[in-house]
Design an enzyme around this catalytic site. Sequence first.
Site, PDB file in Angstrom:
ATOM      1  N   GLU A  54      -4.784  -4.591  10.986  1.00  0.00           N
ATOM      2  CA  GLU A  54      -3.775  -3.531  11.088  1.00  0.00           C
ATOM      3  C   GLU A  54      -4.010  -2.745  12.380  1.00  0.00           C
ATOM      4  OE1 GLU A  54      -2.121  -2.502   6.927  1.00  0.00           O
ATOM      5  OE2 GLU A  54      -3.758  -1.132   7.362  1.00  0.00           O
TER       6      GLU A  54
ATOM      7  N   GLU B 225      -6.479   5.025   8.065  1.00  0.00           N
ATOM      8  CA  GLU B 225      -6.226   6.426   7.665  1.00  0.00           C
ATOM      9  C   GLU B 225      -7.463   7.026   7.006  1.00  0.00           C
ATOM     10  OE1 GLU B 225      -2.666   5.569   5.481  1.00  0.00           O
ATOM     11  OE2 GLU B 225      -1.621   5.139   7.361  1.00  0.00           O
TER      12      GLU B 225
ATOM     13  N   SER C   6       3.983  -1.623  10.414  1.00  0.00           N
ATOM     14  CA  SER C   6       5.436  -1.657  10.609  1.00  0.00           C
ATOM     15  C   SER C   6       6.034  -3.026  10.288  1.00  0.00           C
ATOM     16  CB  SER C   6       5.800  -1.215  12.034  1.00  0.00           C
ATOM     17  OG  SER C   6       5.412   0.127  12.243  1.00  0.00           O
TER      18      SER C   6
ATOM     19  N   GLY D 115       3.068  -0.971   4.226  1.00  0.00           N
ATOM     20  CA  GLY D 115       3.082   0.448   3.901  1.00  0.00           C
ATOM     21  C   GLY D 115       4.500   0.908   3.551  1.00  0.00           C
ATOM     22  N   GLY D 116       5.159   1.557   4.492  1.00  0.00           N
ATOM     23  CA  GLY D 116       6.472   2.162   4.252  1.00  0.00           C
ATOM     24  C   GLY D 116       7.469   1.237   3.569  1.00  0.00           C
TER      25      GLY D 116
ATOM     26  N   ASN E 152       0.870  -1.181   0.000  1.00  0.00           N
ATOM     27  CA  ASN E 152       0.000   0.000   0.000  1.00  0.00           C
ATOM     28  C   ASN E 152       0.903   1.225   0.000  1.00  0.00           C
ATOM     29  OD1 ASN E 152      -1.781   2.057   0.478  1.00  0.00           O
ATOM     30  ND2 ASN E 152      -2.351   1.401   2.551  1.00  0.00           N
ATOM     31  N   TRP E 153       1.023   1.836  -1.160  1.00  0.00           N
ATOM     32  CA  TRP E 153       1.968   2.960  -1.284  1.00  0.00           C
ATOM     33  C   TRP E 153       1.455   4.238  -0.628  1.00  0.00           C
ATOM     34  CZ3 TRP E 153       4.150   2.965  -6.991  1.00  0.00           C
ATOM     35  CH2 TRP E 153       4.872   1.784  -7.197  1.00  0.00           C
ATOM     36  N   LYS E 154       0.180   4.270  -0.308  1.00  0.00           N
ATOM     37  CA  LYS E 154      -0.422   5.483   0.274  1.00  0.00           C
ATOM     38  C   LYS E 154      -0.167   6.678  -0.657  1.00  0.00           C
ATOM     39  CE  LYS E 154       0.006   3.274   4.713  1.00  0.00           C
ATOM     40  NZ  LYS E 154       0.110   3.365   6.160  1.00  0.00           N
TER      41      LYS E 154
ATOM     42  N   HIS F 115      -9.350   1.295   5.445  1.00  0.00           N
ATOM     43  CA  HIS F 115      -8.059   1.587   6.076  1.00  0.00           C
ATOM     44  C   HIS F 115      -8.229   2.608   7.196  1.00  0.00           C
ATOM     45  CE1 HIS F 115      -3.892   2.692   6.642  1.00  0.00           C
ATOM     46  NE2 HIS F 115      -3.569   1.571   6.005  1.00  0.00           N
TER      47      HIS F 115
ATOM     48  N   GLY G 218       2.976   2.732  10.709  1.00  0.00           N
ATOM     49  CA  GLY G 218       3.922   3.830  10.516  1.00  0.00           C
ATOM     50  C   GLY G 218       4.680   4.245  11.770  1.00  0.00           C
TER      51      GLY G 218
HETATM   52  P1  13P Z   1       3.315   0.715   7.588  1.00  0.00           P
HETATM   53  O1  13P Z   1       3.818  -0.596   7.023  1.00  0.00           O
HETATM   54  O2  13P Z   1       3.996   1.906   7.032  1.00  0.00           O
HETATM   55  O3  13P Z   1       3.269   0.674   9.095  1.00  0.00           O
HETATM   56  O4  13P Z   1       1.787   0.841   7.092  1.00  0.00           O
HETATM   57  C1  13P Z   1       0.948  -0.247   7.215  1.00  0.00           C
HETATM   58  C2  13P Z   1      -0.301   0.069   6.493  1.00  0.00           C
HETATM   59  O5  13P Z   1      -1.043   0.962   6.867  1.00  0.00           O
HETATM   60  C3  13P Z   1      -0.602  -0.706   5.284  1.00  0.00           C
HETATM   61  O6  13P Z   1      -1.882  -0.475   4.835  1.00  0.00           O
END
Ligand code: 13P
Length: 253
Positions: A169, A99, A215, A236-237, A9-11, A97, A175
């Site tokens: 999650e 966010e 993470s 994510g990251g 998930n590149w956000k 999600h 993050g």
């Molecule tokens: P991180 O891997 O950056 O913690 O993000 C996880 C995430 O929200 C994937 O959707």
Amino acid sequence: MRLKIVAGNWKMNLDFEEAEDLISAIADELENIDLGHAEVVICPPFPYLEMALDIAIESDFSVGAQNISHFDNGAYTGEVSARMLASMDVDYCIVGHSERRKYFNETDEIIAKKIDQAIEHEFITIFCCGELLSERQAGKHFDVVREQIEKAVFPLSEKEFYNIVIAYEPVWAIGTGVNATPEQAQEMHAYIRNLIASRYGKDVADETSILYGGSCNSKNAPEIFAQPDVDGGLIGGASLNADEFIEIVKAIL
Ligand code: 13P
């Protein structure tokens, strides 16, 4: 046998050139890997979907959207519908999600409508759930996750539910660099699988992929993915670096 999945998930990251470089590097590295029954999914921002789809034709990954509208069609400025994405041959979408819940006020009711849209247009839907730190500290994490799943997903029929992938999650892990321990992940994943079994039966629950997100990186992925009820990750990251992402992919094989 249930599918193992690693989804990136590149956000809201990367400009077009960076996105193209990253996806090309991932495609190159995937050429040397036999995924077997595992699936790699890349979820770039909307404007990069077509580019990602073009590269995916020659490679071994699927493409997903990070969000879809809960509306079907019409005068909703700025929205992107499931119908549009389906017409581009996007296979996956992420819904629910944290966010989106936090910054865009998405409620369980809106998320349920998005899931209906996704199901109607035959997406494989990665449904995200997870508790806040305060909820875990108060011992409410199982109840929070159960309620999220019951409200948004359990209205689906058994046939519709086959297109659902669950991503656990925990919000406190997203993050932050603080991942859930393998034991915490396993405990919640087993709880979720039991919930699914109580709603749809054991056979359906055994076929449901439940991903961990928060993470997750190449160092912690092997131990987390080794848990019996963890079927991969939503990353994510760490999905923004090709080498790191590929190491995570290797951890599910
Ligand atoms: P991180 O891997 O950056 O913690 O993000 C996880 C995430 O929200 C994937 O959707």
